[in-house]
Design a protein around this motif. Structure first.
Motif, PDB file in Angstrom:
ATOM      1  N   ALA A 121     -32.893 -15.268  -1.407  1.00  0.00           N
ATOM      2  CA  ALA A 121     -33.120 -14.713  -2.472  1.00  0.00           C
ATOM      3  C   ALA A 121     -32.693 -13.085  -2.392  1.00  0.00           C
ATOM      4  CB  ALA A 121     -33.920 -15.053  -3.526  1.00  0.00           C
ATOM      5  N   GLU A 122     -33.849 -12.585  -1.354  1.00  0.00           N
ATOM      6  CA  GLU A 122     -33.036 -10.577  -1.348  1.00  0.00           C
ATOM      7  C   GLU A 122     -32.244 -10.430  -0.687  1.00  0.00           C
ATOM      8  OE1 GLU A 122     -35.478  -8.716  -1.724  1.00  0.00           O
ATOM      9  OE2 GLU A 122     -36.947 -10.021  -2.496  1.00  0.00           O
ATOM     10  N   ARG A 123     -31.224 -11.950   0.347  1.00  0.00           N
ATOM     11  CA  ARG A 123     -29.866 -10.973   0.316  1.00  0.00           C
ATOM     12  C   ARG A 123     -29.480 -11.156  -1.017  1.00  0.00           C
ATOM     13  NH1 ARG A 123     -31.381 -14.210   4.598  1.00  0.00           N
ATOM     14  NH2 ARG A 123     -30.094 -16.043   4.156  1.00  0.00           N
ATOM     15  N   ARG A 124     -29.175 -12.358  -1.714  1.00  0.00           N
ATOM     16  CA  ARG A 124     -28.776 -12.495  -2.891  1.00  0.00           C
ATOM     17  C   ARG A 124     -28.359 -10.765  -3.860  1.00  0.00           C
ATOM     18  NH1 ARG A 124     -29.562 -18.321  -2.792  1.00  0.00           N
ATOM     19  NH2 ARG A 124     -31.694 -17.394  -4.467  1.00  0.00           N
ATOM     20  N   ALA A 169     -27.187  -5.747  -6.558  1.00  0.00           N
ATOM     21  CA  ALA A 169     -27.774  -4.331  -6.761  1.00  0.00           C
ATOM     22  C   ALA A 169     -27.213  -3.412  -5.702  1.00  0.00           C
ATOM     23  CB  ALA A 169     -28.460  -4.302  -5.855  1.00  0.00           C
ATOM     24  N   GLU A 170     -25.392  -4.140  -4.716  1.00  0.00           N
ATOM     25  CA  GLU A 170     -24.684  -3.311  -3.807  1.00  0.00           C
ATOM     26  C   GLU A 170     -23.543  -3.666  -4.607  1.00  0.00           C
ATOM     27  OE1 GLU A 170     -22.656  -2.860   0.661  1.00  0.00           O
ATOM     28  OE2 GLU A 170     -24.074  -4.170   0.698  1.00  0.00           O
ATOM     29  N   LYS A 174     -20.121   3.256  -8.410  1.00  0.00           N
ATOM     30  CA  LYS A 174     -19.553   4.495  -8.127  1.00  0.00           C
ATOM     31  C   LYS A 174     -18.073   4.458  -7.892  1.00  0.00           C
ATOM     32  CE  LYS A 174     -21.594   6.244  -4.624  1.00  0.00           C
ATOM     33  NZ  LYS A 174     -22.289   8.020  -4.547  1.00  0.00           N
ATOM     34  N   ARG A 175     -17.542   3.396  -8.232  1.00  0.00           N
ATOM     35  CA  ARG A 175     -15.566   3.626  -8.801  1.00  0.00           C
ATOM     36  C   ARG A 175     -16.001   4.089  -9.558  1.00  0.00           C
ATOM     37  NH1 ARG A 175     -16.294  -1.747  -5.690  1.00  0.00           N
ATOM     38  NH2 ARG A 175     -16.114  -2.404  -8.346  1.00  0.00           N
ATOM     39  N   GLU A 176     -16.560   3.807 -10.643  1.00  0.00           N
ATOM     40  CA  GLU A 176     -16.148   4.155 -12.141  1.00  0.00           C
ATOM     41  C   GLU A 176     -16.539   5.456 -12.384  1.00  0.00           C
ATOM     42  OE1 GLU A 176     -18.751   1.523 -14.299  1.00  0.00           O
ATOM     43  OE2 GLU A 176     -17.965   0.042 -14.790  1.00  0.00           O
ATOM     44  N   GLN A 177     -17.673   5.989 -11.445  1.00  0.00           N
ATOM     45  CA  GLN A 177     -17.987   7.307 -11.632  1.00  0.00           C
ATOM     46  C   GLN A 177     -17.074   8.336 -10.914  1.00  0.00           C
ATOM     47  OE1 GLN A 177     -21.667   8.314  -9.535  1.00  0.00           O
ATOM     48  NE2 GLN A 177     -23.156   6.547 -10.468  1.00  0.00           N
TER      49      GLN A 177
END
Length: 297
Positions: free
Chosen positions: A119-122, A127-128, A135-138
């Motif tokens: 669950a933490e990995r998902r 989040a990543e 970041k791409r949108e910015q």
């Protein structure tokens, strides 16, 4: 969220009382699962069994939020590897953990450590991915602003807006950035820090290329500072070849040169800015050339 079955609750009470030796261990477990500091300390004078029962009752009165904490408590106790070795009856503690685990699994309540890790990995991956999209949108928004600047008729305004664009780009790249400032002798367009070096910024958007006198004046600002200082000269129109040749042949050069094409490559997302700067520094160090285009790196 459904209430915890009574049989599971009673089994959890037994684990809290028989598998944990110290009250402090129980109170820390309560905190880790979401019980407030006051809640964890409220019944400190009672036995471990009583602390757990009374805290559970408080959580019952908290409704859905309390049930979430109760579920976490059951999971934490059922996932104990073994009792504290200092408990009076280790075998009884081991049996209580096994019984709670059996009942919790039967009620489909138990989240194993492996489940938690997945669950933490998902969560981290989501989040990543969200951060990457953001970041791409910015960066796309910065590139749009860059294209608008090409149509800016007011040249003085265009130069000022270029500084603002670069400021946003440096922050987007998560660099330690200092805005433009003046000293008694110098006007500096800003500064960034990367890999333990401070880069003074000279940014200009003029119709003509930067001349030898422009490079010399900026190099003088850099050289009057400590050795860990370098200069990043961004000239949208580029640089006079003969002026750059002087720095290709210099015994010591602390300047790195960007032009409008280099900046366009970065803003279009073809090359990360910090990677581009590092690559230019590497080329200047290995090849002695501070002005190799990003698309050749």
């Amino acid at each position: 969220m459904e209430p915890i079955p009574l049989s599971v609750f009673e089994a959890a009470v037994q684990v809290a009382g028989s598998a944990l030796h110290y009250k402090s261990s129980l109170k820390q477990l309560l905190r880790n699962c979401g019980v407030s500091e006051n809640g964890a300390e409220r019944y400190s004078d009672l036995t471990k069994y009583q602390i757990f029962r009374n805290t559970w009752g408080d959580l019952d009165r908290d409704g859905v939020s309390g049930r979430k904490v109760q579920h976490r408590l059951v999971t934490a106790l059922a996932n104990l590897d073994k009792p504290d070795p200092n408990v009076p009856d280790v075998a009884a503690g081991r049996r209580s953990i096994a019984e709670l685990r059996r009942l919790a699994q039967q009620a489909q309540l138990l989240v194993t450590p492996a489940d938690l890790a997945r669950a933490e990995r998902r969560k981290a991956a989501a989040a990543e991915a969200a951060d990457s999209t953001s970041k791409r949108e910015q960066l796309a928004a910065l590139n749009d602003a860059f294209q608008i600047l090409h149509r800016q008729a007011d040249k003085q305004r265009r130069g000022y807006d270029l500084e603002k664009l670069l400021s946003a780009l440096f922050r987007w790249a998560e660099l330690d950035y200092h805005g433009s400032y003046k000293t008694e002798t110098d006007q500096i367009d800003g500064a960034i820090t990367l890999d333990s070096f401070t880069y003074l910024i000279e940014a200009r958007w003029r119709d003509e290329v930067a001349m030898a006198t422009d490079l010399a004046a900026f190099a003088d600002k850099v050289e009057r500072r400590i050795d860990a200082t370098r200069g990043l000269f961004i000239s949208m129109a580029g640089f006079r070849p003969a002026a750059v040749d002087r720095y290709r042949q210099a015994k010591e050069n602390r300047l790195v040169l960007f032009d409008g094409a280099d900046l366009a490559w970065v803003l279009e997302g073809r090359f990360d800015f910090t990677d581009a700067l590092r690559a230019k520094v590497r080329a200047a160090s290995i090849q002695g050339d501070p002005y190799i285009s990003v698309n050749r790196l």
